[in-house]
Design a protein around this motif. Structure first.
Motif, short mmCIF file in Angstrom:
data_model
loop_
_atom_site.label_atom_id
_atom_site.label_comp_id
_atom_site.label_asym_id
_atom_site.label_seq_id
_atom_site.Cartn_x
_atom_site.Cartn_y
_atom_site.Cartn_z
N ASP A 1 14.25 39.68 30.26
CA ASP A 1 15.59 39.52 29.70
C ASP A 1 16.44 38.73 30.69
N VAL A 2 16.53 37.43 30.50
CA VAL A 2 17.31 36.57 31.38
C VAL A 2 18.64 36.27 30.69
N HIS A 3 19.73 36.46 31.41
CA HIS A 3 21.04 36.20 30.84
C HIS A 3 22.04 35.91 31.95
N ASP A 4 23.18 35.35 31.57
CA ASP A 4 24.28 35.21 32.51
C ASP A 4 24.95 36.57 32.60
N HIS A 5 25.19 37.01 33.82
CA HIS A 5 25.81 38.32 33.99
C HIS A 5 27.26 38.29 33.54
N VAL A 6 27.68 39.37 32.94
CA VAL A 6 29.06 39.58 32.54
C VAL A 6 29.59 40.66 33.46
N TRP A 7 30.22 40.24 34.56
CA TRP A 7 30.63 41.20 35.59
C TRP A 7 31.88 41.95 35.18
N GLU A 8 31.83 43.27 35.33
CA GLU A 8 33.01 44.11 35.11
C GLU A 8 33.18 45.02 36.30
N GLN A 9 34.43 45.36 36.58
CA GLN A 9 34.74 46.19 37.74
C GLN A 9 34.40 47.64 37.44
N GLU A 10 33.61 48.24 38.32
CA GLU A 10 33.24 49.64 38.17
C GLU A 10 34.20 50.54 38.95
N SER A 11 34.57 50.11 40.16
CA SER A 11 35.56 50.83 40.97
C SER A 11 36.06 49.91 42.06
N ALA A 12 37.10 50.35 42.79
CA ALA A 12 37.68 49.53 43.85
C ALA A 12 38.39 50.43 44.85
N HIS A 13 38.52 49.92 46.07
CA HIS A 13 39.36 50.60 47.06
C HIS A 13 39.84 49.59 48.10
N VAL B 1 38.11 45.99 48.07
CA VAL B 1 36.67 45.91 47.82
C VAL B 1 36.44 46.34 46.38
N LEU B 2 35.76 45.48 45.61
CA LEU B 2 35.50 45.74 44.20
C LEU B 2 34.01 45.94 43.98
N TYR B 3 33.64 47.02 43.34
CA TYR B 3 32.25 47.28 43.00
C TYR B 3 32.05 46.84 41.56
N MET B 4 31.18 45.84 41.38
CA MET B 4 30.99 45.20 40.10
C MET B 4 29.62 45.55 39.51
N LYS B 5 29.54 45.62 38.17
CA LYS B 5 28.25 45.82 37.50
C LYS B 5 28.18 44.88 36.31
N VAL C 1 29.10 43.45 45.20
CA VAL C 1 30.37 43.84 45.79
C VAL C 1 31.19 42.58 46.03
N ASP C 2 32.44 42.58 45.55
CA ASP C 2 33.37 41.48 45.75
C ASP C 2 34.51 41.95 46.64
N THR C 3 35.24 41.01 47.21
CA THR C 3 36.45 41.34 47.96
C THR C 3 37.60 40.44 47.51
N ILE C 4 38.81 40.97 47.65
CA ILE C 4 40.01 40.19 47.42
C ILE C 4 40.79 40.21 48.73
N SER C 5 41.04 39.03 49.27
CA SER C 5 41.73 38.89 50.56
C SER C 5 43.18 39.35 50.45
N PRO C 6 43.66 40.13 51.44
CA PRO C 6 45.06 40.55 51.41
C PRO C 6 46.00 39.40 51.78
N ASN C 7 45.48 38.36 52.42
CA ASN C 7 46.32 37.24 52.86
C ASN C 7 46.71 36.31 51.73
N ASP C 8 45.72 35.85 50.97
CA ASP C 8 46.01 34.85 49.93
C ASP C 8 45.54 35.24 48.54
N GLY C 9 44.96 36.42 48.40
CA GLY C 9 44.51 36.88 47.09
C GLY C 9 43.23 36.23 46.60
#
Length: 71
Positions: free
Chosen positions: A17-29, A36-40, A50-58
């Motif tokens: 089953d090959v597909h483009d992932h559709v990432w959604e946020q599972e949790s964050a802190h 830090v965003l935990y994606m599935k 795991v993704d991150t959002i910078s506090p400096n520039d978003g």
């Protein structure tokens, strides 16, 4: 004389089953490096990252590789 084929057959005949992932946020802190965003994958393949959002520039970046990938 009998000829025996000793080559093993490919036992995995199920389609992959090959597909483009559709990432959604599972949790964050919030951490010292930003949020830090935990994606599935919403398609249900089990992939996570795991993704991150910078506090400096978003700006958003992918912090990890995909894990538990079945597609």
């Amino acid at each position: 004389m009998t000829f025996h084929d000793t080559k093993e057959k490919n036992q995995s005949t199920a389609p992959i089953d090959v597909h483009d992932h559709v990432w959604e946020q599972e949790s964050a802190h919030t951490t010292s490096i930003g949020q830090v965003l935990y994606m599935k994958c919403a398609a249900g393949c089990g992939a996570r990252r795991v993704d991150t959002i910078s506090p400096n520039d978003g700006s958003r970046s992918i912090l990890s590789k995909e894990v538990n990938r079945r597609c």
